[in-house]
Design a protein around this motif. Structure first.
Motif, PDB file in Angstrom:
ATOM      1  N   LYS A   1      51.552  -0.057  19.496  1.00 45.24           N
ATOM      2  CA  LYS A   1      52.535  -1.156  19.421  1.00 45.24           C
ATOM      3  C   LYS A   1      52.946  -1.632  20.820  1.00 45.24           C
ATOM      4  O   LYS A   1      52.955  -2.826  21.098  1.00 45.24           O
ATOM      5  CB  LYS A   1      53.792  -0.718  18.638  1.00 45.24           C
ATOM      6  N   GLY A   2      53.301  -0.681  21.688  1.00 46.20           N
ATOM      7  CA  GLY A   2      53.757  -1.053  23.029  1.00 46.20           C
ATOM      8  C   GLY A   2      52.652  -1.735  23.824  1.00 46.20           C
ATOM      9  O   GLY A   2      52.869  -2.756  24.481  1.00 46.20           O
ATOM     10  N   THR A   3      51.449  -1.174  23.736  1.00 40.82           N
ATOM     11  CA  THR A   3      50.296  -1.736  24.458  1.00 40.82           C
ATOM     12  C   THR A   3      50.028  -3.166  24.001  1.00 40.82           C
ATOM     13  O   THR A   3      49.862  -4.089  24.802  1.00 40.82           O
ATOM     14  CB  THR A   3      49.045  -0.861  24.168  1.00 40.82           C
TER      15      THR A   3
ATOM     16  N   THR B   1      62.625  -0.800  20.878  1.00 40.96           N
ATOM     17  CA  THR B   1      63.836   0.017  20.719  1.00 40.96           C
ATOM     18  C   THR B   1      63.635   1.404  21.339  1.00 40.96           C
ATOM     19  O   THR B   1      64.579   1.989  21.857  1.00 40.96           O
ATOM     20  CB  THR B   1      64.269   0.126  19.238  1.00 40.96           C
TER      21      THR B   1
ATOM     22  N   ARG C   1      65.207   5.071  25.526  1.00 38.86           N
ATOM     23  CA  ARG C   1      64.866   5.937  26.674  1.00 38.86           C
ATOM     24  C   ARG C   1      65.666   5.515  27.911  1.00 38.86           C
ATOM     25  O   ARG C   1      66.105   6.362  28.685  1.00 38.86           O
ATOM     26  CB  ARG C   1      63.351   5.906  26.948  1.00 38.86           C
TER      27      ARG C   1
ATOM     28  N   GLN D   1      62.892  12.765  15.355  1.00 41.62           N
ATOM     29  CA  GLN D   1      63.621  12.163  14.229  1.00 41.62           C
ATOM     30  C   GLN D   1      64.116  10.779  14.620  1.00 41.62           C
ATOM     31  O   GLN D   1      64.035  10.385  15.786  1.00 41.62           O
ATOM     32  CB  GLN D   1      64.820  13.048  13.855  1.00 41.62           C
TER      33      GLN D   1
ATOM     34  N   GLY E   1      58.973  -1.211  17.228  1.00 43.26           N
ATOM     35  CA  GLY E   1      59.728   0.017  16.920  1.00 43.26           C
ATOM     36  C   GLY E   1      60.961  -0.231  16.071  1.00 43.26           C
ATOM     37  O   GLY E   1      61.728   0.700  15.817  1.00 43.26           O
TER      38      GLY E   1
ATOM     39  N   ARG F   1      62.638   0.568  11.311  1.00 38.71           N
ATOM     40  CA  ARG F   1      61.948   1.834  11.042  1.00 38.71           C
ATOM     41  C   ARG F   1      62.318   2.432   9.699  1.00 38.71           C
ATOM     42  O   ARG F   1      61.833   3.505   9.352  1.00 38.71           O
ATOM     43  CB  ARG F   1      62.309   2.839  12.129  1.00 38.71           C
TER      44      ARG F   1
ATOM     45  N   ARG G   1      48.302  11.199  26.457  1.00 40.90           N
ATOM     46  CA  ARG G   1      49.500  10.719  27.171  1.00 40.90           C
ATOM     47  C   ARG G   1      50.411  11.895  27.535  1.00 40.90           C
ATOM     48  O   ARG G   1      51.030  11.899  28.600  1.00 40.90           O
ATOM     49  CB  ARG G   1      50.249   9.703  26.307  1.00 40.90           C
TER      50      ARG G   1
ATOM     51  N   ARG H   1      56.851  13.195  13.943  1.00 41.03           N
ATOM     52  CA  ARG H   1      57.040  11.735  13.999  1.00 41.03           C
ATOM     53  C   ARG H   1      56.163  11.047  12.938  1.00 41.03           C
ATOM     54  O   ARG H   1      56.580  10.058  12.326  1.00 41.03           O
ATOM     55  CB  ARG H   1      56.693  11.206  15.408  1.00 41.03           C
TER      56      ARG H   1
HETATM   57  P1  AP5 Z   1      51.385   2.849  22.659  1.00 46.01           P
HETATM   58  O1  AP5 Z   1      51.024   1.443  22.962  1.00 46.01           O
HETATM   59  O2  AP5 Z   1      52.492   3.490  23.440  1.00 46.01           O
HETATM   60  O3  AP5 Z   1      51.691   2.989  21.092  1.00 46.01           O
HETATM   61  P2  AP5 Z   1      53.080   2.898  20.344  1.00 46.01           P
HETATM   62  O4  AP5 Z   1      52.750   2.575  18.920  1.00 46.01           O
HETATM   63  O5  AP5 Z   1      54.002   1.991  21.080  1.00 46.01           O
HETATM   64  O6  AP5 Z   1      53.489   4.420  20.495  1.00 46.01           O
HETATM   65  P3  AP5 Z   1      54.844   5.119  20.774  1.00 46.01           P
HETATM   66  O7  AP5 Z   1      54.479   6.567  20.883  1.00 46.01           O
HETATM   67  O8  AP5 Z   1      55.592   4.532  21.901  1.00 46.01           O
HETATM   68  O9  AP5 Z   1      55.521   4.757  19.413  1.00 46.01           O
HETATM   69  P4  AP5 Z   1      56.740   5.284  18.670  1.00 46.01           P
HETATM   70  O10 AP5 Z   1      56.902   4.270  17.630  1.00 46.01           O
HETATM   71  O11 AP5 Z   1      56.699   6.684  18.170  1.00 46.01           O
HETATM   72  O12 AP5 Z   1      57.764   5.399  19.854  1.00 46.01           O
HETATM   73  P5  AP5 Z   1      59.065   4.615  20.208  1.00 46.01           P
HETATM   74  O13 AP5 Z   1      59.123   4.581  21.665  1.00 46.01           O
HETATM   75  O14 AP5 Z   1      59.194   3.362  19.429  1.00 46.01           O
HETATM   76  O15 AP5 Z   1      50.058   3.708  22.723  1.00 46.01           O
HETATM   77  C1  AP5 Z   1      50.088   5.110  22.601  1.00 46.01           C
HETATM   78  C2  AP5 Z   1      49.047   5.709  23.574  1.00 46.01           C
HETATM   79  O16 AP5 Z   1      47.747   5.300  23.153  1.00 46.01           O
HETATM   80  C3  AP5 Z   1      49.219   5.207  25.014  1.00 46.01           C
HETATM   81  O17 AP5 Z   1      48.933   6.240  25.906  1.00 46.01           O
HETATM   82  C4  AP5 Z   1      48.179   4.067  25.125  1.00 46.01           C
HETATM   83  O18 AP5 Z   1      47.723   3.893  26.430  1.00 46.01           O
HETATM   84  C5  AP5 Z   1      47.093   4.548  24.177  1.00 46.01           C
HETATM   85  N1  AP5 Z   1      46.387   3.444  23.506  1.00 46.01           N
HETATM   86  C6  AP5 Z   1      46.899   2.251  23.108  1.00 46.01           C
HETATM   87  N2  AP5 Z   1      45.951   1.494  22.518  1.00 46.01           N
HETATM   88  C7  AP5 Z   1      44.803   2.234  22.529  1.00 46.01           C
HETATM   89  C8  AP5 Z   1      43.500   1.992  22.043  1.00 46.01           C
HETATM   90  N3  AP5 Z   1      43.148   0.856  21.437  1.00 46.01           N
HETATM   91  N4  AP5 Z   1      42.571   2.971  22.203  1.00 46.01           N
HETATM   92  C9  AP5 Z   1      42.918   4.161  22.817  1.00 46.01           C
HETATM   93  N5  AP5 Z   1      44.151   4.424  23.313  1.00 46.01           N
HETATM   94  C10 AP5 Z   1      45.090   3.484  23.161  1.00 46.01           C
HETATM   95  O19 AP5 Z   1      60.164   5.610  19.620  1.00 46.01           O
HETATM   96  C11 AP5 Z   1      60.407   6.879  20.187  1.00 46.01           C
HETATM   97  C12 AP5 Z   1      61.588   7.515  19.479  1.00 46.01           C
HETATM   98  O20 AP5 Z   1      62.766   6.691  19.672  1.00 46.01           O
HETATM   99  C13 AP5 Z   1      61.475   7.640  17.952  1.00 46.01           C
HETATM  100  O21 AP5 Z   1      60.781   8.788  17.557  1.00 46.01           O
HETATM  101  C14 AP5 Z   1      62.949   7.661  17.543  1.00 46.01           C
HETATM  102  O22 AP5 Z   1      63.533   8.920  17.804  1.00 46.01           O
HETATM  103  C15 AP5 Z   1      63.581   6.666  18.512  1.00 46.01           C
HETATM  104  N6  AP5 Z   1      63.583   5.294  17.950  1.00 46.01           N
HETATM  105  C16 AP5 Z   1      62.917   4.202  18.432  1.00 46.01           C
HETATM  106  N7  AP5 Z   1      63.164   3.119  17.669  1.00 46.01           N
HETATM  107  C17 AP5 Z   1      64.012   3.549  16.696  1.00 46.01           C
HETATM  108  C18 AP5 Z   1      64.607   2.909  15.574  1.00 46.01           C
HETATM  109  N8  AP5 Z   1      64.365   1.614  15.304  1.00 46.01           N
HETATM  110  N9  AP5 Z   1      65.417   3.655  14.782  1.00 46.01           N
HETATM  111  C19 AP5 Z   1      65.665   4.955  15.033  1.00 46.01           C
HETATM  112  N10 AP5 Z   1      65.100   5.630  16.059  1.00 46.01           N
HETATM  113  C20 AP5 Z   1      64.288   4.930  16.877  1.00 46.01           C
END
Ligand code: AP5
Length: 193
Positions: free
Chosen positions: A13-15, A31, A36, A57, A85, A88, A127, A144
């Motif tokens: 998603k972030g990428t 988010t 963070r 969580q 993000g 959720r 990562r 997660r």
């Molecule tokens: P990346 O692009 O970072 O993927 P992502 O889906 O953004 O992954 P995250 O781990 O950041 O997602 P998340 O939803 O768990 O975390 P968030 O920060 O929202 O890619 C992942 C890796 O793969 C990278 O190293 C990238 O380089 C690599 N990659 C990308 N594309 C690729 C490809 N095509 N091929 C190979 N490699 C690739 O949330 C973190 C925490 O915050 C949550 O667990 C929760 O505690 C809290 N939180 C966040 N939002 C909320 C919310 N709305 N409500 C409650 N808690 C929340």
């Protein structure tokens, strides 16, 4: 354009949001990044969120909505945004609906990245070794993924019922996936059902 990007943890998603931001000239709102930053700054919300995030969580709906609302008040979001993000869970999807109605900025599209768990475990392991993100250790990633399956997966149906959902294969080269997302935006129905 106002877009929600859905997908499991590590699905890209972030990428891809960074690519869409560059391509479409709209704001990227993560988010996870906002939380963070709050943890790093030691704000009251950050202090409450830290342990919850490290356990894999979800942070409370109330905290995340307040952070999101503050971000959406910033002028760079007025020309459109990609939400990464959020929402959720179904309560967050409802809260987002109400918030966007109130500020007169309804969603145009919801795109979901589909990536098998095995790829996600590989990506987050790489990562974890490279960056040491606390919630990327394999045990927490599994937690997660469980939270995603239980609480976030139903959000896709919520948007499918509103005619907003497009699904995209999230496996492959980053450029290829970005092109699939742009194609899904081009082919979406003009008016949601
Ligand atoms: P990346 O692009 O970072 O993927 P992502 O889906 O953004 O992954 P995250 O781990 O950041 O997602 P998340 O939803 O768990 O975390 P968030 O920060 O929202 O890619 C992942 C890796 O793969 C990278 O190293 C990238 O380089 C690599 N990659 C990308 N594309 C690729 C490809 N095509 N091929 C190979 N490699 C690739 O949330 C973190 C925490 O915050 C949550 O667990 C929760 O505690 C809290 N939180 C966040 N939002 C909320 C919310 N709305 N409500 C409650 N808690 C929340």
């Amino acid at each position: 354009m106002r877009i929600v990007l859905l997908g499991a943890p590590g699905s890209g998603k972030g990428t891809q949001a960074a690519r869409l931001k560059a391509e479409l000239g709209i704001a990227h709102i993560s988010t996870g990044d906002l939380l963070r930053a709050a943890v790093k700054a030691g704000t009251p919300s950050g202090l409450r969120a830290k342990a919850v995030m490290e356990a894999g969580q979800l942070v409370s709906d109330e905290i995340v909505l307040a952070i999101l609302e503050e971000r959406l008040a910033q002028p760079d979001t007025h020309g459109g945004f990609i939400l990464d993000g959020y929402p959720r869970n179904l309560a967050q999807a409802d809260a987002l609906d109400r918030l966007l109605k109130r500020i007169g900025q309804p969603l145009d599209a919801v795109l979901k990245l589909n990536v098998p768990d095995a790829d996600i475990l590989k990506r987050t392991e790489i990562r974890f070794k490279a960056e040491g993100r606390a919630d990327d250790n394999p045990e927490t990633v599994r937690r997660r993924l469980e939270v995603y399956a239980q609480q976030t997966a139903p959000v896709a149906d919520y948007y499918a019922q509103r005619g907003l959902l497009g699904e995209v294969n999230g496996v492959g080269a980053i450029d290829e996936i970005a092109a699939r997302l742009l194609a899904a935006l081009d082919t979406r129905p003009a008016t949601p059902a």
